[in-house]
Design an enzyme around this catalytic site. Sequence first.
Site, PDB file in Angstrom:
ATOM      1  N   LYS A 272      -9.183   4.176  -7.717  1.00  0.00           N
ATOM      2  CA  LYS A 272      -9.560   2.953  -6.996  1.00  0.00           C
ATOM      3  C   LYS A 272     -11.073   2.836  -6.873  1.00  0.00           C
ATOM      4  O   LYS A 272     -11.645   1.801  -7.219  1.00  0.00           O
ATOM      5  CB  LYS A 272      -8.949   2.954  -5.584  1.00  0.00           C
ATOM      6  CG  LYS A 272      -7.451   2.930  -5.565  1.00  0.00           C
ATOM      7  CD  LYS A 272      -6.898   2.938  -4.149  1.00  0.00           C
ATOM      8  CE  LYS A 272      -7.153   4.219  -3.389  1.00  0.00           C
ATOM      9  NZ  LYS A 272      -6.417   5.389  -3.910  1.00  0.00           N
ATOM     10  N   THR A 273     -11.705   3.925  -6.381  1.00  0.00           N
ATOM     11  CA  THR A 273     -13.148   3.880  -6.168  1.00  0.00           C
ATOM     12  C   THR A 273     -13.867   3.736  -7.494  1.00  0.00           C
ATOM     13  O   THR A 273     -14.822   2.956  -7.607  1.00  0.00           O
ATOM     14  CB  THR A 273     -13.605   5.179  -5.462  1.00  0.00           C
ATOM     15  OG1 THR A 273     -12.670   5.452  -4.424  1.00  0.00           O
ATOM     16  CG2 THR A 273     -14.980   5.041  -4.892  1.00  0.00           C
TER      17      THR A 273
ATOM     18  N   ASP B 143      -6.608   9.328  -5.907  1.00  0.00           N
ATOM     19  CA  ASP B 143      -7.070   9.875  -7.185  1.00  0.00           C
ATOM     20  C   ASP B 143      -6.623   9.092  -8.418  1.00  0.00           C
ATOM     21  O   ASP B 143      -6.803   9.555  -9.528  1.00  0.00           O
ATOM     22  CB  ASP B 143      -6.633  11.348  -7.370  1.00  0.00           C
ATOM     23  CG  ASP B 143      -7.605  12.290  -6.690  1.00  0.00           C
ATOM     24  OD1 ASP B 143      -8.689  11.815  -6.298  1.00  0.00           O
ATOM     25  OD2 ASP B 143      -7.285  13.471  -6.542  1.00  0.00           O
TER      26      ASP B 143
ATOM     27  N   HIS C  37      -4.471   1.129   1.553  1.00  0.00           N
ATOM     28  CA  HIS C  37      -3.648   0.199   2.314  1.00  0.00           C
ATOM     29  C   HIS C  37      -3.865   0.322   3.809  1.00  0.00           C
ATOM     30  O   HIS C  37      -3.495  -0.559   4.553  1.00  0.00           O
ATOM     31  CB  HIS C  37      -2.181   0.363   1.953  1.00  0.00           C
ATOM     32  CG  HIS C  37      -1.737   1.766   1.957  1.00  0.00           C
ATOM     33  ND1 HIS C  37      -1.462   2.453   0.806  1.00  0.00           N
ATOM     34  CD2 HIS C  37      -1.572   2.613   2.970  1.00  0.00           C
ATOM     35  CE1 HIS C  37      -1.136   3.674   1.126  1.00  0.00           C
ATOM     36  NE2 HIS C  37      -1.187   3.804   2.427  1.00  0.00           N
TER      37      HIS C  37
END
Length: 533
Positions: free
Chosen positions: A47-48, A44, A91
């Site tokens: 990243k996206t 949250d 990761h």
Amino acid sequence: MATEFNYEVERASFEEETVLRIEEDNPAELTERPPVVTIMGHVDHGKTSLLDTIRKTRITEFEAGGITQHIGAYNVTTDKGQVAFLDTPGHEAFTAMRARGAKITDIVVLVVAADDGVMPQTLEAINHAKAAGVPIIVAINKIDKANADPDRVKRELAENGLTPEDWGGDTITVNVSAKQNQGINELLEMILLQAEVLELKANQKKMATGHVVEAKIDSGRGPVATVLVQEGTLKVGDPVVCGVQHGKIRAMLNDRGVPVESAGPSIPVEIIGLSGVPMAGDEFVALADEKDAKQVSLHRIQKQRSKELAKTSRLSLDKFYERMQQGDVKELKLIIKADVHGSIEALADSLTKLSNAEVKINVIHSATGTIAESDISLAAVSDAIIIGFNVRPIPKVQALANEENVDMRFYNVIYNVIKDVKDAMAGMMASTFEERILGRAEVREVFQVPKVGAIAGCYVTDGKIERGQLLRLIRDGVVHYEGKNASLRRFKDDVKEVQSGYECGIGIENYNDIKVGDIIECYYLEEIRPEIE
Ligand code: GDP
């Protein structure tokens, strides 16, 4: 000897290297290549969103009306150069690739939300990137938020070994807002600047090699793989070996879904024409001859089979001294997972102090909470040993550890951890007792029985529960109590054991604080006698 008997010697065994012919590069033929970036960070933190913003603003700007495809990686063009992004944030993907031997990422962009700061997965990402030796650029995201506090993020980064440049350190940080498209140009500039320092070069003029980023079976097109070219140039019509698969490239699409004829270093493309679906992280090599490609692939399938039979041996605490004597290891890498932060500090402190002239003890990752799959992959790629302090993994993670041959050790007394590590360093590891898990049961109801105490109404989820054996009570992955079974009943009858799939009542000796949802693990200790040589 063969010549003396008038025979000629011919090599009958197949050697991949002679077919693949990996040539040395002439330094004069190397040219610059774009950097390959993976985005990591806490859930949250954006990243996206960051990947999406970069893709939308940078790709459609240059390719009017271009429809972006999700192929697992994409390429971004700026006026200062190109950058390739791997489209699977997190990761787990990064370490899974590395576990398969694929070094793809040149730079990690670590996303930290300015309103939340450095969180457990941020630290995990830092440790994973460090273990891979990949430089980190920090994107401090969500600076549009009213409660954003970039200085706090910087302070927390500094506390964790990433001192920002403007604080006198060498970690590049950029303030961004993925939502409002702020600071994205600057971030791309910093990535390119870092890439310049890394002097990323490749030879475009030879047959291509690279790695698989993603692969799937597509109804209609057959096996489809997204590959990232790392060396050379891949062309339509090239025969390729890809992991244990092979084939001839029938068609190639770029990240906009447009057919292309060739792809050079750091360019991701989707390829069609393979014999089957390769795995993410598999290497691909283009060859001049299709027959060779097939031969290599057959050879690899054979090798894979024998490899599965003889599993790779990983470092274990028992074998440590032996390997140290042989000069194989100079460093004992540890991953520490514990129920509370205080235990980690105490453990890490006392363990690192055990380092001496021959061997260094290095805690490569530590965190509170139970042992997760990502810990196992990190341990597998780094040849580390996992220390679980008052925590237990779920059966799935335990199974993965067995599969990967990762040594996990569980303790509830700090002194015992120190003692085992000391003994391992001195080659006196006497693991006289090994734990054997009999089974697990889930607490569904708790009954208070007068004069007896709490009885756990349980459902046995796997294995079996045996009367009188040792038990441990696990709540949310953390060991709450260790003790002994006091009673085991089915309905009103005392029984010797209860198999999985059945319900039973379990009493724990001198313990009443049982709660619904707890897991009861039943085990016994098996004595392992030292081997006499
Ligand atoms: P991920 O889990 O790291 O991939 O995070 P997401 O990209 O899914 O983002 C998590 C949430 O943060 C979503 O609701 C986003 O809309 C929000 N978010 C991401 N970037 C920003 C930002 O720059 N500013 C604000 N205000 N919200 C953001």
